[in-house]
Design an enzyme around this catalytic site. Sequence first.
Site, PDB file in Angstrom:
ATOM      1  N   GLY A  12      16.780 -82.882 -28.793  1.00 17.74           N
ATOM      2  CA  GLY A  12      16.207 -81.868 -27.852  1.00 17.74           C
ATOM      3  C   GLY A  12      14.936 -80.987 -28.458  1.00 17.74           C
ATOM      4  CG  ASP A  32      16.633 -89.836 -33.617  1.00 20.49           C
ATOM      5  OD1 ASP A  32      16.256 -88.427 -33.643  1.00 20.49           O
ATOM      6  OD2 ASP A  32      17.727 -90.240 -33.517  1.00 20.49           O
ATOM      7  CB  ILE A  33      19.918 -93.403 -35.027  1.00 19.18           C
ATOM      8  CG1 ILE A  33      20.416 -92.195 -34.267  1.00 19.18           C
ATOM      9  CG2 ILE A  33      20.438 -93.150 -36.541  1.00 19.18           C
ATOM     10  CD1 ILE A  33      22.051 -92.246 -34.263  1.00 19.18           C
ATOM     11  CG  ASP A  49      22.542 -93.817 -39.744  1.00 11.14           C
ATOM     12  OD1 ASP A  49      22.695 -92.479 -40.156  1.00 11.14           O
ATOM     13  OD2 ASP A  49      23.778 -94.212 -39.275  1.00 11.14           O
ATOM     14  CG  ASN A 110      24.063 -69.596 -32.614  1.00  9.07           C
ATOM     15  OD1 ASN A 110      24.935 -69.245 -32.359  1.00  9.07           O
ATOM     16  ND2 ASN A 110      23.051 -70.598 -32.024  1.00  9.07           N
ATOM     17  CE1 TYR A 134      25.731 -78.189 -35.209  1.00 10.30           C
ATOM     18  CE2 TYR A 134      26.172 -76.125 -33.911  1.00 10.30           C
ATOM     19  CZ  TYR A 134      25.259 -77.342 -34.385  1.00 10.30           C
ATOM     20  OH  TYR A 134      23.944 -76.900 -34.452  1.00 10.30           O
TER      21      TYR A 134
HETATM   22  C1  15L Z   1      23.345 -74.721 -31.420  1.00 12.13           C
HETATM   23  O1  15L Z   1      23.582 -74.890 -32.642  1.00 12.13           O
HETATM   24  C2  15L Z   1      23.069 -76.220 -30.682  1.00 12.13           C
HETATM   25  O2  15L Z   1      22.613 -77.300 -31.404  1.00 12.13           O
HETATM   26  C3  15L Z   1      22.218 -75.897 -29.263  1.00 12.13           C
HETATM   27  O3  15L Z   1      22.825 -77.159 -28.424  1.00 12.13           O
HETATM   28  C4  15L Z   1      22.828 -74.845 -28.406  1.00 12.13           C
HETATM   29  O4  15L Z   1      24.116 -74.820 -28.002  1.00 12.13           O
HETATM   30  C5  15L Z   1      22.843 -73.541 -29.441  1.00 12.13           C
HETATM   31  O5  15L Z   1      23.251 -73.829 -30.688  1.00 12.13           O
HETATM   32  C6  15L Z   1      23.680 -72.303 -28.813  1.00 12.13           C
HETATM   33  O6  15L Z   1      24.010 -71.279 -29.498  1.00 12.13           O
HETATM   34  O7  15L Z   1      24.081 -72.418 -27.679  1.00 12.13           O
END
Ligand code: 15L
Length: 274
Positions: A12, A32-33, A49, A110, A134
């Site tokens: 994205g 990218d893959i 990859d 964040n 994540y």
């Molecule tokens: C992220 O780290 C994600 O990659 C992105 O898709 C968003 O969802 C974003 O954080 C967020 O804070 O919403």
Amino acid sequence: MRRVLLTGAAGGIGRRMRQALANVYPILRVSDISDLGPAAEGEEIAIGDFTDPDDLKRLVAGVDGIIHLGGLSVEHEWDDILRVNIDGTYRLYEAAYEAGVKRIVFASSNHAIGFYPRTQHLDGSERPRPDCRYGLSKVFGEGLSQYFADNYGLGILTIRIGWCFEKPNTPRTLASWVSIGDLTRLCRVGLETPELHHEIVWGVSDNSRTLWDNTTARRLGFVPQDSSDIWAAEVDAGPPEPGNDVALAVQGGPFASTGYEGDPERVTRQKPLA
Ligand code: 15L
């Protein structure tokens, strides 16, 4: 910087940053893959990859700097987070060092600090508070960046990216919005600023309602040119932000309130704030 590698170029953010970086460096190697389409002028296409050792060698060969956007960008099962975001990122740094790469821009998030309450302003020096697996992998990447700067002398800029989509639609995203233009400018600072050890900065535009003090980024030369303020009235007049009490109280929003995004059966906690 002669040749710059952009990982996650089909993602994205990657797709838009690829365009924003057109003709900025003599060679932009996009990787990218997934399919990346044909190479534009000044581009090299490198499908591969970074969790595969042979692919990885090919991806980093002859590169001066890396913008590492690649990997899983939302919550996933632990085994996948471990393989791609943790082990994969470690291998990428190791291969980069061995290939003589001098600079890395690391796309943190964040969600490395997502459990801080929305009432608290942050300057980046606070200890991490990841809001999901994540986010935890991003904390690992931040530590990895510090280690590779201290131990191997790489110059690394860690960017805790806010919300990089077209336009904000909630109070949380109004605060954390970053335009692709500003994020690209910040990545360029990471690659081009003459002196860099390791710094952690916020990937955020010049938003009046931000919770994050980006003095470090500005000291390095980042001058944001966009602001979410133009959408503030629209967001204020819009529907209330969706989410439970935890999501609405913390900076990470919905990432903090679900154990496994998209699968309610896997929700393992709904903790109140400490
Ligand atoms: C992220 O780290 C994600 O990659 C992105 O898709 C968003 O969802 C974003 O954080 C967020 O804070 O919403």
